[in-house]
Design an enzyme around this catalytic site. Structure first.
Site, PDB file in Angstrom:
ATOM      1  N   ALA A  10      -5.994   6.428  -1.531  1.00 23.58           N
ATOM      2  CA  ALA A  10      -5.516   5.899  -2.811  1.00 23.58           C
ATOM      3  C   ALA A  10      -4.139   6.438  -3.164  1.00 23.58           C
ATOM      4  CB  ALA A  10      -6.513   6.251  -3.913  1.00 23.58           C
ATOM      5  N   ARG A  16       3.537  -3.879  -5.333  1.00 28.36           N
ATOM      6  CA  ARG A  16       3.316  -5.308  -5.583  1.00 28.36           C
ATOM      7  C   ARG A  16       2.540  -5.568  -6.871  1.00 28.36           C
ATOM      8  NH1 ARG A  16       1.149  -7.333   0.193  1.00 28.36           N
ATOM      9  NH2 ARG A  16       0.589  -5.133   0.351  1.00 28.36           N
ATOM     10  N   ASP A 103      -8.581  -0.033  -2.465  1.00 28.86           N
ATOM     11  CA  ASP A 103      -8.328  -1.318  -3.131  1.00 28.86           C
ATOM     12  C   ASP A 103      -9.317  -2.401  -2.712  1.00 28.86           C
ATOM     13  OD1 ASP A 103      -7.507  -1.735  -0.548  1.00 28.86           O
ATOM     14  OD2 ASP A 103      -5.445  -2.316  -1.038  1.00 28.86           O
ATOM     15  N   GLU A 155      -1.464  -4.382  14.050  1.00 32.20           N
ATOM     16  CA  GLU A 155      -1.051  -4.942  12.765  1.00 32.20           C
ATOM     17  C   GLU A 155      -0.405  -6.297  12.977  1.00 32.20           C
ATOM     18  OE1 GLU A 155      -1.845  -3.536   9.912  1.00 32.20           O
ATOM     19  OE2 GLU A 155      -2.764  -1.875  11.008  1.00 32.20           O
TER      20      GLU A 155
END
Length: 452
Positions: A10, A16, A103, A155
């Site tokens: 976290a 964003r 998240d 990724e």
């Protein structure tokens, strides 16, 4: 199950979200995003939890408290670096690690439990929770060899066209065997973006011949991550749907779920009906056989059984059984309504206690007052509680009758079974069984016990 520790990452910058508030502290269904994740870990029987935060973590600690451990990631240098910040808290103390991002508040405890059980049963060194969808966007791909074994996670921005064809994506949830983990983490090299990725462990483990597994989740909605306010709204809707479904399955009628907003901190007993356009927030408790709404907002209030509240706003109030309120009334903080009382339309009550079987039919303001049982308040009554400096108290005895348009200038005490005439401005205390009228109000009549 082996000795587990949960680790929540976290420490991201949350750029964003375009917010001064840390992303993981944005509320969903009445709780901070991070609280949802911690609760899921606890329900999955993980007692020890580490939250990785940035150095400036006071706001997180203020919300989460001291029930978890904190590790500091000084610079946001990727998930591998974040994991490395937990070294002193984990190394040599736990057998297994459940690692996840801060998240993903939709992840359920049963999913985490299944992942841990699968990891243990397979004697895996590293197990990913993965998903499969046709059109993957923005997520890392799990890459397998011709034998179906996992060889790496790549990724999206670093994947080749061939690797992008993989339909299995990485969720960011991992079970990792703690033995020799820290030596392997030190082997992670910096990426093209200048970060260290925990996902690189997959390739490191594959090259060492370690056991790597993935468990494919069926409900990929659980894996939705929150990156911006739009994502937040999507997750909010899904959390809300879960809350309403659970209430309905436990005996609460919700007429129109699409227009009903109830936070996860709310408790409602069976056979209560929630009408459309109703909002119930905070630590509100609602008893059985009530009707709430339509067009009603309730926050942090305790409402007992068989109450009816229509088109009204209730905040930080206690309402006993068989009370009806509304339409268009407002009960403010520290108000107590005793049982079988009627609060009609356009009534505002603040920091007051209203006795049982009392009636405040319409157009009244009652502030800083204490009313006995069976009191009747006429239309237009106002307790004039503020003298420009202080708030003053009004006391009205049991079975009193306050006439229409009465002004009660506090501090003032009205005795039991007293009466005020319509339009009276009462500036002095009124004895029990006394009628006062006029401006200013004067005694018109004293009632004997026999006459009463």
């Amino acid at each position: 199950m082996n000795n587990w520790v949960g680790v929540i990452l976290a420490a991201g910058t949350s750029s964003r979200m375009k917010s001064k508030t840390s992303k993981v502290l944005h509320e969903i269904g009445g709780k901070a995003m991070l609280v949802h994740i911690i609760e899921s870990l606890k329900k999955a029987s993980i007692k020890d939890i580490i939250v990785v935060t940035p150095e400036n973590n006071e706001s997180i600690i203020n919300i989460i408290g001291e029930d978890v451990l904190y590790a500091i990631q000084k610079d946001p240098n990727g998930t591998g670096d974040a994991m490395n910040s937990c070294l002193d808290l984990i190394k040599g103390k736990y057998d297994q690690i459940l690692l996840m991002n801060g998240d993903t508040p939709l992840l359920e405890a049963k999913t985490l439990t299944s992942l841990m059980e699968f990891h243990s049963q397979e004697s895996s060194d590293m197990t990913f929770l993965s998903g499969e969808i046709a059109n993957i966007k923005g997520l890392g791909r799990i890459i397998r060899n011709e034998n179906g074994k996992i060889i790496k996670i790549v990724e999206e921005h670093e994947a080749t066209p061939k690797e992008l064809e993989s339909k299995e994506f990485n969720s960011g949830v991992y079970c990792i065997n703690n033995m020799n983990l820290w030596e392997d983490i030190s082997s992670i090299t910096i990426s093209n973006k200048g970060e260290y990725y925990i996902t690189d462990l997959a390739e490191i483990y594959s090259n060492k011949g370690k056991n790597i597994q993935s468990m494919v989740i069926q409900d990929t909605d659980e894996l939705i991550g929150v990156n911006d306010r739009y994502d937040l709204s999507i997750v909010e809707e899904k959390i809300r749907s879960r809350i309403l479904k659970e209430l309905m399955l436990n005996g609460v009628t919700i007429r129109d779920p699409r227009s009903t907003f109830i936070e996860s901190t709310v408790s409602i007993e069976q056979d209560t009906t929630i009408e459309p356009n109703t909002y119930i927030y905070g630590k509100t408790i609602i008893g059985k056989e009530c009707t709430i709404g339509p067009n009603t907002l309730i926050t942090n209030s305790h409402i007992e059984s068989r109450c009816s509240i229509i088109n009204s706003y209730i905040e930080d109030a206690i309402i006993e059984s068989e009370v009806d309120i509304g339409p268009f009334s407002h009960l403010r903080k520290d108000t107590i309504i005793r049982s079988q009382t009627h609060i009609g339309n356009f009534v505002e009550i603040k920091k007051s206690e209203i006795g049982s079987n009392s009636k405040i039919g319409h157009f009244a303001y009652i502030g800083d007052a204490e009313l006995g049982n069976e009191v009747n308040i006429g239309a237009g009554t106002v307790t004039c509680n503020f003298d420009g400096v202080n708030k003053n108290k009004t006391i009205i005895g049991k079975k009193s009758f306050i006439g229409c348009d009465t002004m009660l200038v506090a501090p003032i005490s009205i005795g039991d079974e007293a009466i005020t005439g319509a339009g009276a401005v009462v500036t002095n205390d009124v004895q029990s069984k006394t009628l006062v009228v006029g401006i200013p109000a004067k005694v018109k009549k004293n009632f004997s016990t026999k006459e009463t």
